[in-house]
Every structure is written in C-alpha cells, then in structure tokens.
Design an enzyme around this catalytic site. Sequence first.
Site, PDB file in Angstrom:
ATOM      1  N   TYR A 148     -61.576 -40.851   5.372  1.00 46.52           N
ATOM      2  CA  TYR A 148     -60.874 -41.074   4.112  1.00 46.52           C
ATOM      3  C   TYR A 148     -61.329 -40.064   3.060  1.00 46.52           C
ATOM      4  O   TYR A 148     -60.516 -39.462   2.366  1.00 46.52           O
ATOM      5  CB  TYR A 148     -61.113 -42.506   3.621  1.00 46.52           C
ATOM      6  CG  TYR A 148     -60.232 -42.909   2.476  1.00 46.52           C
ATOM      7  CD1 TYR A 148     -58.937 -43.374   2.691  1.00 46.52           C
ATOM      8  CD2 TYR A 148     -60.670 -42.817   1.165  1.00 46.52           C
ATOM      9  CE1 TYR A 148     -58.115 -43.744   1.640  1.00 46.52           C
ATOM     10  CE2 TYR A 148     -59.855 -43.189   0.101  1.00 46.52           C
ATOM     11  CZ  TYR A 148     -58.581 -43.644   0.355  1.00 46.52           C
ATOM     12  OH  TYR A 148     -57.768 -43.996  -0.703  1.00 46.52           O
ATOM     13  N   HIS A 181     -59.045 -36.925   1.390  1.00 40.61           N
ATOM     14  CA  HIS A 181     -58.884 -36.885  -0.056  1.00 40.61           C
ATOM     15  C   HIS A 181     -59.549 -35.665  -0.701  1.00 40.61           C
ATOM     16  O   HIS A 181     -59.275 -35.363  -1.858  1.00 40.61           O
ATOM     17  CB  HIS A 181     -59.348 -38.197  -0.692  1.00 40.61           C
ATOM     18  CG  HIS A 181     -58.325 -39.269  -0.555  1.00 40.61           C
ATOM     19  ND1 HIS A 181     -58.187 -40.010   0.597  1.00 40.61           N
ATOM     20  CD2 HIS A 181     -57.355 -39.687  -1.404  1.00 40.61           C
ATOM     21  CE1 HIS A 181     -57.179 -40.841   0.449  1.00 40.61           C
ATOM     22  NE2 HIS A 181     -56.655 -40.667  -0.758  1.00 40.61           N
ATOM     23  N   TYR A 228     -55.721 -39.811 -12.511  1.00 40.24           N
ATOM     24  CA  TYR A 228     -55.780 -40.635 -11.305  1.00 40.24           C
ATOM     25  C   TYR A 228     -57.118 -40.452 -10.605  1.00 40.24           C
ATOM     26  O   TYR A 228     -57.517 -39.334 -10.306  1.00 40.24           O
ATOM     27  CB  TYR A 228     -54.613 -40.235 -10.411  1.00 40.24           C
ATOM     28  CG  TYR A 228     -54.473 -40.961  -9.104  1.00 40.24           C
ATOM     29  CD1 TYR A 228     -55.001 -42.221  -8.903  1.00 40.24           C
ATOM     30  CD2 TYR A 228     -53.777 -40.390  -8.057  1.00 40.24           C
ATOM     31  CE1 TYR A 228     -54.855 -42.878  -7.704  1.00 40.24           C
ATOM     32  CE2 TYR A 228     -53.613 -41.033  -6.855  1.00 40.24           C
ATOM     33  CZ  TYR A 228     -54.163 -42.277  -6.684  1.00 40.24           C
ATOM     34  OH  TYR A 228     -54.021 -42.927  -5.493  1.00 40.24           O
ATOM     35  N   TRP A 265     -48.156 -39.461   4.334  1.00 39.74           N
ATOM     36  CA  TRP A 265     -49.522 -39.620   3.807  1.00 39.74           C
ATOM     37  C   TRP A 265     -49.905 -41.100   3.785  1.00 39.74           C
ATOM     38  O   TRP A 265     -50.987 -41.489   4.200  1.00 39.74           O
ATOM     39  CB  TRP A 265     -49.600 -39.010   2.409  1.00 39.74           C
ATOM     40  CG  TRP A 265     -50.920 -39.196   1.745  1.00 39.74           C
ATOM     41  CD1 TRP A 265     -51.294 -40.207   0.912  1.00 39.74           C
ATOM     42  CD2 TRP A 265     -52.074 -38.359   1.877  1.00 39.74           C
ATOM     43  NE1 TRP A 265     -52.590 -40.048   0.507  1.00 39.74           N
ATOM     44  CE2 TRP A 265     -53.097 -38.919   1.089  1.00 39.74           C
ATOM     45  CE3 TRP A 265     -52.333 -37.185   2.581  1.00 39.74           C
ATOM     46  CZ2 TRP A 265     -54.354 -38.349   0.985  1.00 39.74           C
ATOM     47  CZ3 TRP A 265     -53.593 -36.612   2.469  1.00 39.74           C
ATOM     48  CH2 TRP A 265     -54.590 -37.199   1.683  1.00 39.74           C
ATOM     49  N   TRP A 266     -49.005 -41.922   3.274  1.00 36.47           N
ATOM     50  CA  TRP A 266     -49.268 -43.365   3.219  1.00 36.47           C
ATOM     51  C   TRP A 266     -49.499 -43.941   4.608  1.00 36.47           C
ATOM     52  O   TRP A 266     -50.396 -44.765   4.796  1.00 36.47           O
ATOM     53  CB  TRP A 266     -48.102 -44.088   2.564  1.00 36.47           C
ATOM     54  CG  TRP A 266     -48.003 -43.932   1.089  1.00 36.47           C
ATOM     55  CD1 TRP A 266     -48.957 -43.458   0.229  1.00 36.47           C
ATOM     56  CD2 TRP A 266     -46.879 -44.258   0.284  1.00 36.47           C
ATOM     57  NE1 TRP A 266     -48.487 -43.475  -1.053  1.00 36.47           N
ATOM     58  CE2 TRP A 266     -47.213 -43.966  -1.052  1.00 36.47           C
ATOM     59  CE3 TRP A 266     -45.626 -44.772   0.572  1.00 36.47           C
ATOM     60  CZ2 TRP A 266     -46.332 -44.173  -2.096  1.00 36.47           C
ATOM     61  CZ3 TRP A 266     -44.741 -44.979  -0.478  1.00 36.47           C
ATOM     62  CH2 TRP A 266     -45.100 -44.677  -1.800  1.00 36.47           C
TER      63      TRP A 266
END
Length: 149
Positions: free
Chosen positions: A52, A56, A75, A113-114
């Site tokens: 993860y 990112h 964000y 991506w999701w």
Amino acid sequence: MLWSPTSQQAETSSPPRRESVNESVPESARQRNPGRRIAQIVKLKPEFVDKYKQVHAAVWPEVLQQIKVCNIQDYSIFHDKDSGTLFATFKYVGYDYVGDMERMRENPKVREWWAMTDGFQESLVPGAKSSESGDPAWWKEVEEVFYLP
C-alpha cells in the site's frame, strides 16, 4: 481511493450537503467554495502495508489528475500501524460533490486504481462492496468534532 458519490453521514442525522452552481454566473465571477473538510477511515490488511505504501509513493498520474479535476485538495492518508486503520482527510472545494464523485467514478484508471487498493483494505461500512459500487461507501466518513484553523 476513498470517494463515495453518496458521502455517508452515518454518525450524524443531517443529510450530505449538496453544493449548487448558478450556471448564469460566469465561472470567473463565482466566489470559490471555501471548502468542505472530509475525513474517512478504512482498515488496511496487515499483509499489504508495504505494498500500500509502495503504490501510494507513485500514484498513477491519471488518478492524481482526476482528483484535482474533481475539486479535491489538501488530501492526505495516514496509517496507524497498531490498529491497521487508514485515516484520510481532504478538502472538497467544488460546487457539486455528488456530481464530482460521479465524474471520479467514470474514469477507467480511477476504477482500476480502486480495484487494486480495495484488495489491500477491509471496509468498516456494513454492506460495502467496493469503492466503485459507491453505495454504501467503501471508506467510512467520520465526524469532525474539533477544528482550529
């Protein structure tokens, strides 16, 4: 990622705010929305912590661009290694949150991506299926109880 077109307000009784735009006013004359602060949580599966963080560190350019186009600013995603919780915050500065989140969902690279990142996570929202399905939201929206600008 963490968007939902329905923007659940599970912990509060008020419905999500929907911003509207007077289309007769030219965009250059409109006052910029000062922003709606949003925070959300989801659980990160322990076996995917390193992956993860890796993905990112190099978010796909198409995803980053769509975030900007959909009026998302400031964000951040934080990780609590003890609980496995991911905590995200962002500011929505557009005029139509539901519409912008629909536009987010329409992007094939965002959906890809999701699909990848959802596999690293466990939703805390009962009945949530995926980020793409959107209803109920994959990330759980949490209530802001204090803010000092």
